[in-house]
Design a protein around this motif. Structure first.
Motif, PDB file in Angstrom:
ATOM      1  N   THR A 177       0.834  -1.211   0.000  1.00 40.19           N
ATOM      2  CA  THR A 177       0.000   0.000   0.000  1.00 40.19           C
ATOM      3  C   THR A 177       0.863   1.253   0.000  1.00 40.19           C
ATOM      4  OG1 THR A 177      -1.746  -1.174   1.211  1.00 40.19           O
ATOM      5  CG2 THR A 177      -1.824   1.234   1.224  1.00 40.19           C
ATOM      6  N   GLY A 178       1.935   1.249   0.792  1.00 41.43           N
ATOM      7  CA  GLY A 178       2.840   2.400   0.816  1.00 41.43           C
ATOM      8  C   GLY A 178       3.489   2.641  -0.534  1.00 41.43           C
ATOM      9  N   LEU A 179       3.924   1.569  -1.190  1.00 42.03           N
ATOM     10  CA  LEU A 179       4.534   1.713  -2.519  1.00 42.03           C
ATOM     11  C   LEU A 179       3.523   2.198  -3.549  1.00 42.03           C
ATOM     12  CD1 LEU A 179       6.745  -1.524  -2.559  1.00 42.03           C
ATOM     13  CD2 LEU A 179       7.517   0.844  -2.287  1.00 42.03           C
ATOM     14  N   MET A 180       2.270   1.694  -3.449  1.00 43.12           N
ATOM     15  CA  MET A 180       1.229   2.173  -4.357  1.00 43.12           C
ATOM     16  C   MET A 180       0.937   3.651  -4.119  1.00 43.12           C
ATOM     17  SD  MET A 180      -1.346  -1.112  -4.182  1.00 43.12           S
ATOM     18  CE  MET A 180      -2.717  -0.228  -4.937  1.00 43.12           C
ATOM     19  N   GLY A 181       0.946   4.060  -2.849  1.00 40.34           N
ATOM     20  CA  GLY A 181       0.728   5.468  -2.534  1.00 40.34           C
ATOM     21  C   GLY A 181       1.807   6.353  -3.127  1.00 40.34           C
ATOM     22  N   ILE A 182       3.069   5.893  -3.039  1.00 40.98           N
ATOM     23  CA  ILE A 182       4.172   6.653  -3.633  1.00 40.98           C
ATOM     24  C   ILE A 182       4.004   6.746  -5.150  1.00 40.98           C
ATOM     25  CG2 ILE A 182       6.668   6.639  -4.054  1.00 40.98           C
ATOM     26  CD1 ILE A 182       6.980   5.331  -1.280  1.00 40.98           C
ATOM     27  N   ALA A 183       3.577   5.633  -5.756  1.00 42.56           N
ATOM     28  CA  ALA A 183       3.365   5.636  -7.205  1.00 42.56           C
ATOM     29  C   ALA A 183       2.289   6.634  -7.596  1.00 42.56           C
ATOM     30  CB  ALA A 183       2.986   4.234  -7.674  1.00 42.56           C
ATOM     31  N   PHE A 184       1.199   6.690  -6.840  1.00 44.24           N
ATOM     32  CA  PHE A 184       0.119   7.626  -7.162  1.00 44.24           C
ATOM     33  C   PHE A 184       0.546   9.071  -6.912  1.00 44.24           C
ATOM     34  CE2 PHE A 184      -2.560   4.112  -7.861  1.00 44.24           C
ATOM     35  CZ  PHE A 184      -3.776   4.564  -8.374  1.00 44.24           C
ATOM     36  N   LEU A 185       1.504   9.285  -5.980  1.00 42.06           N
ATOM     37  CA  LEU A 185       1.993  10.639  -5.741  1.00 42.06           C
ATOM     38  C   LEU A 185       2.690  11.208  -6.976  1.00 42.06           C
ATOM     39  CD1 LEU A 185       3.441  10.576  -2.094  1.00 42.06           C
ATOM     40  CD2 LEU A 185       1.502  11.899  -2.938  1.00 42.06           C
ATOM     41  N   SER A 186       3.188  10.334  -7.833  1.00 43.55           N
ATOM     42  CA  SER A 186       3.851  10.808  -9.058  1.00 43.55           C
ATOM     43  C   SER A 186       2.872  11.495 -10.000  1.00 43.55           C
ATOM     44  CB  SER A 186       4.528   9.637  -9.772  1.00 43.55           C
ATOM     45  OG  SER A 186       3.562   8.700 -10.232  1.00 43.55           O
ATOM     46  N   LEU A 187       1.561  11.286  -9.775  1.00 47.75           N
ATOM     47  CA  LEU A 187       0.548  11.913 -10.623  1.00 47.75           C
ATOM     48  C   LEU A 187       0.135  13.287 -10.113  1.00 47.75           C
ATOM     49  CD1 LEU A 187      -1.785   8.794 -11.088  1.00 47.75           C
ATOM     50  CD2 LEU A 187      -0.046   9.616 -12.676  1.00 47.75           C
ATOM     51  N   THR A 188       0.692  13.702  -8.956  1.00 46.99           N
ATOM     52  CA  THR A 188       0.229  14.924  -8.303  1.00 46.99           C
ATOM     53  C   THR A 188       0.372  16.156  -9.193  1.00 46.99           C
ATOM     54  OG1 THR A 188       0.829  14.013  -6.149  1.00 46.99           O
ATOM     55  CG2 THR A 188       0.505  16.389  -6.272  1.00 46.99           C
ATOM     56  N   GLY A 189       1.466  16.268  -9.926  1.00 51.69           N
ATOM     57  CA  GLY A 189       1.699  17.474 -10.716  1.00 51.69           C
ATOM     58  C   GLY A 189       1.015  17.497 -12.059  1.00 51.69           C
ATOM     59  N   ILE A 190       0.261  16.445 -12.384  1.00 49.69           N
ATOM     60  CA  ILE A 190      -0.380  16.371 -13.694  1.00 49.69           C
ATOM     61  C   ILE A 190      -1.702  17.131 -13.667  1.00 49.69           C
ATOM     62  CG2 ILE A 190      -1.387  14.816 -15.417  1.00 49.69           C
ATOM     63  CD1 ILE A 190       0.573  12.692 -14.519  1.00 49.69           C
ATOM     64  N   ASP A 191      -1.945  17.933 -14.684  1.00 48.23           N
ATOM     65  CA  ASP A 191      -3.208  18.666 -14.803  1.00 48.23           C
ATOM     66  C   ASP A 191      -4.269  17.718 -15.361  1.00 48.23           C
ATOM     67  OD1 ASP A 191      -5.277  20.402 -15.112  1.00 48.23           O
ATOM     68  OD2 ASP A 191      -4.268  21.724 -16.554  1.00 48.23           O
TER      69      ASP A 191
END
Length: 204
Positions: A177-191
């Motif tokens: 779950t932690g690794l998946m959360g980090i992966a989803f954080l990579s989408l934060t800057g996308i419009d």
């Protein structure tokens, strides 16, 4: 339509309820042992969020705010959620007894799933209109569904792997779950508007 897709994509991927805000972790970790139960609970969460969000918007905007009864939000929101969950529970028990037995206590516990109540409170704080609330509810539910499906699929694959005894079960689930959360954080800057515009172009 563009704004609808914008909010849907943002709530499903960029601001995922469980992987960005860690809401609804109890049932997320407990029911993700098998893909079948994870699918059932994920669909139930989509249904509950998609139904309760617009209902709670109507109650808040047309009843509570005009009557200056905003302090009743928590009680009324939870009442709407509990009623919807009861409806889902009856439908699942009637049409899929096996899934009902597999989900066990976690199906009625959707009532107190903080992802469901959190969605309605996010809706209020962000001042969404009715259409935006529906998009946010469906997107948030879809994002929760994707997350639990992904975790269940991974847990099924590693069940027969050589995992150290100390990491088996919840230990590995927390790590994934932690690794998946980090992966989803990579989408934060996308419009999300980029995805919305691409979807409209494909539809045309």
């Amino acid at each position: 339509m563009g704004e609808f897709l914008n909010i849907f994509i943002k709530s499903a991927f960029i601001e995922n309820m469980v992987l960005a805000y860690f809401l609804g972790m109890c049932s997320f970790l407990a029911v993700s042992k098998t893909l079948s139960t994870a699918t059932g609970l994920g669909l139930a969460v989509i249904f509950v969020l998609g139904i309760t969000m617009p209902i709670n918007w109507v109650i808040n905007e047309l009843v509570l705010i005009p009557a200056e009864l905003e302090f009743l939000r928590f009680i009324l929101f939870i009442a709407v959620i509990a009623s919807t969950v009861q409806l889902v529970e009856m439908l699942v028990e009637k049409f899929s007894p096996g899934l009902y037995a597999a989900l066990g206590i976690f199906l009625p516990l959707i009532t107190v799933n903080c992802a469901i109540l959190g969605g309605s409170l996010f809706m209020v704080s962000r001042e969404y209109n009715l259409t935006e609330s529906i998009a946010f509810g469906l997107g948030g539910g879809f994002g929760w569904f994707l997350a639990i499906i992904a975790l269940a699929a991974i847990r099924e694959r590693i069940r027969y792997s050589n995992v150290p005894p100390a990491m088996r079960g919840l230990g590995m689930a927390f790590l994934i779950t932690g690794l998946m959360g980090i992966a989803f954080l990579s989408l934060t800057g996308i419009d999300p508007a980029v995805f919305a515009g691409w979807s409209e172009t494909v539809a045309e």
